[in-house]
Design an enzyme around this catalytic site. Structure first.
Site, short mmCIF file in Angstrom:
data_model
loop_
_atom_site.label_atom_id
_atom_site.label_comp_id
_atom_site.label_asym_id
_atom_site.label_seq_id
_atom_site.Cartn_x
_atom_site.Cartn_y
_atom_site.Cartn_z
CE1 TYR A 123 112.65 30.46 -9.73
CE2 TYR A 123 111.39 28.67 -10.72
CZ TYR A 123 112.32 29.69 -10.83
OH TYR A 123 112.90 29.96 -12.04
CB SER A 144 109.34 30.02 -14.76
OG SER A 144 109.30 28.61 -14.73
N1 LIG Z 1 116.94 27.68 -15.59
C1 LIG Z 1 115.65 27.52 -15.88
O1 LIG Z 1 115.20 26.44 -16.26
C2 LIG Z 1 114.71 28.69 -15.76
C3 LIG Z 1 113.39 28.50 -16.19
C4 LIG Z 1 112.51 29.57 -16.13
C5 LIG Z 1 112.94 30.79 -15.63
N2 LIG Z 1 114.22 30.94 -15.22
C6 LIG Z 1 114.62 32.25 -14.70
O2 LIG Z 1 115.66 32.78 -15.50
C7 LIG Z 1 116.43 33.70 -14.71
C8 LIG Z 1 117.90 33.41 -14.86
O3 LIG Z 1 118.17 32.17 -14.22
P1 LIG Z 1 119.29 31.13 -14.67
O4 LIG Z 1 118.56 29.88 -14.98
O5 LIG Z 1 120.18 31.73 -15.68
O6 LIG Z 1 120.00 30.88 -13.25
P2 LIG Z 1 121.46 31.19 -12.68
O7 LIG Z 1 122.50 30.75 -13.64
O8 LIG Z 1 121.45 30.60 -11.32
O9 LIG Z 1 121.50 32.78 -12.59
C9 LIG Z 1 120.81 33.47 -11.59
C10 LIG Z 1 121.48 34.80 -11.41
O10 LIG Z 1 120.79 35.54 -10.37
C11 LIG Z 1 121.77 36.07 -9.49
N3 LIG Z 1 121.26 36.32 -8.15
C12 LIG Z 1 120.88 35.42 -7.20
N4 LIG Z 1 120.52 36.05 -6.07
C13 LIG Z 1 120.69 37.39 -6.29
C14 LIG Z 1 120.49 38.54 -5.50
N5 LIG Z 1 120.07 38.47 -4.22
N6 LIG Z 1 120.76 39.75 -6.04
C15 LIG Z 1 121.20 39.85 -7.31
N7 LIG Z 1 121.41 38.78 -8.12
C16 LIG Z 1 121.16 37.57 -7.61
C17 LIG Z 1 122.83 34.99 -9.46
O11 LIG Z 1 124.03 35.50 -8.90
P3 LIG Z 1 125.11 34.51 -8.21
O12 LIG Z 1 124.97 33.19 -8.84
O13 LIG Z 1 126.40 35.18 -8.49
O14 LIG Z 1 124.73 34.48 -6.77
C18 LIG Z 1 122.94 34.67 -10.95
O15 LIG Z 1 123.73 35.63 -11.59
C19 LIG Z 1 115.90 33.57 -13.29
O16 LIG Z 1 114.98 34.62 -13.02
C20 LIG Z 1 115.18 32.24 -13.31
O17 LIG Z 1 114.16 32.17 -12.33
C21 LIG Z 1 115.12 29.91 -15.27
#
Ligand SMILES: NC(=O)c1ccc[n+]([C@@H]2O[C@H](COP(=O)([O-])OP(=O)(O)OC[C@H]3O[C@@H](n4cnc5c(N)ncnc54)[C@H](OP(=O)(O)O)[C@@H]3O)[C@@H](O)[C@H]2O)c1
Length: 277
Positions: free
Chosen positions: A160, A138
């Site tokens: 984070y 990120s």
């Molecule tokens: N959204 C942004 O702006 C952004 C920016 C930069 C990087 N990212 C990164 O992109 C990646 C995907 O995030 P997203 O934005 O798509 O968020 P999201 O929709 O909240 O997805 C996160 C996923 O991680 C799973 N997860 C959480 N805790 C877990 C655990 N203990 N074991 C296994 N799985 C687990 C969640 O499962 P459940 O929901 O079923 O618990 C969900 O499937 C993450 O690494 C995030 O840090 C996101």
């Protein structure tokens, strides 16, 4: 079974979008998820939308080393190789939580767990094939300056940012070692994406931040593009050890790409791996 891809956290958000794209590319897709009922619903949807029946759910809780080991065991019982690993799952936690293994939870899920999973699966990427690992980082890594001695003390946004910085540094550090095994490893910065991670564990003032940030948010489809590009494009088949944004490599400045910290971080993670393996 053809080529096999594992996507962690693929029951929603960018992980779901990525799993769907890989199913469209005719991969056998393993959805490594913590919420099995929701993952099963998503799995059915991906099968229907992609017309690919080779999509499977397996349980993983990246905050638990026992669960990571159990996932690897169960995966290797059913499949004899992996070609793509996407370490996508991630969390933000509001409270300072320590896992059963003694690590701060954000660090455990976002970087220590993915490292252990990578280590357990690395021997099972087939020699001489197009093998890739993609780690989600990120832009926030720039706020993640850390000290290894304090890894368990950070919390909330700082934890984070530290986890995402550590995840980027370990990606860069592992590139040479994995190259010898015929595996590329790159990090993706998806941008600021409207997913549930932005709305879980929020504080009251986050509503104000959210209103200010709203114009900057991009869609899940847009955010997932860079990770999907790294997993599927021939342009990056042999490219390794880079951070990508909008499907282009972006430089990590010397200020952040510190070899001493990278080496110390790898030693720290290796100690954890050896202790728990
Ligand atoms: N959204 C942004 O702006 C952004 C920016 C930069 C990087 N990212 C990164 O992109 C990646 C995907 O995030 P997203 O934005 O798509 O968020 P999201 O929709 O909240 O997805 C996160 C996923 O991680 C799973 N997860 C959480 N805790 C877990 C655990 N203990 N074991 C296994 N799985 C687990 C969640 O499962 P459940 O929901 O079923 O618990 C969900 O499937 C993450 O690494 C995030 O840090 C996101």
């Amino acid at each position: 079974m053809g080529r096999i891809a594992i996507v962690t956290g693929s029951d929603r958000g960018m992980g779901k979008e990525t799993a769907l794209a890989l199913a469209h590319h005719r991969y056998t897709v393993i959805m490594a998820c913590i919420d099995i009922p929701n993952a099963n619903i998503t799995c059915d949807e991906i099968k229907r939308l992609s017309d690919n029946q080779n999509v499977f759910v397996k349980k993983i809780d990246l905050s638990s080393i026992a669960s990571i080991k159990e996932f690897a065991r169960a995966f290797l019982q059913d499949f004899d190789q992996v070609n793509i690993l996407i370490n996508n799952a991630g969390i933000v936690t509001m409270n300072h939580e320590i896992t059963e293994d003694g690590f701060e939870k954000t660090m455990a899920v976002n970087t220590i767990g993915p490292y252990l999973l990578t280590k357990l699966l690395a021997p099972h990427f087939p020699a001489g094939e197009d093998n890739r690992i993609i780690n989600m980082s990120s832009w926030i890594y720039k706020f993640g300056k850390f000290s290894i001695d304090k890894m368990n003390r950070y919390h909330y946004v700082k934890a984070y940012a530290v986890s995402k910085y550590a995840q980027l540094l370990i990606t860069l550090e592992l590139a040479d070692e994995l190259k010898k095994k015929g595996i590329t490893i790159n990090a993706a910065n998806p941008g600021t994406v409207r997913t549930t991670i932005m709305y879980t564990n929020i504080k009251f003032y986050d509503f104000i931040i959210d209103m200010l940030m709203a114009p900057l948010y991009i869609s899940i489809e847009e955010g997932a593009k860079t990770g999907i590009y790294l997993a599927t494009s021939d342009e990056v088949k042999n490219k390794t050890g880079n951070l990508y944004r909008k499907c282009k490599p972006i430089a990590v400045s010397k200020k952040f790409n510190n070899k001493t910290i990278r080496t110390k971080l790898l030693q720290y993670y290796e100690t954890i791996f050896e202790k728990f393996n």
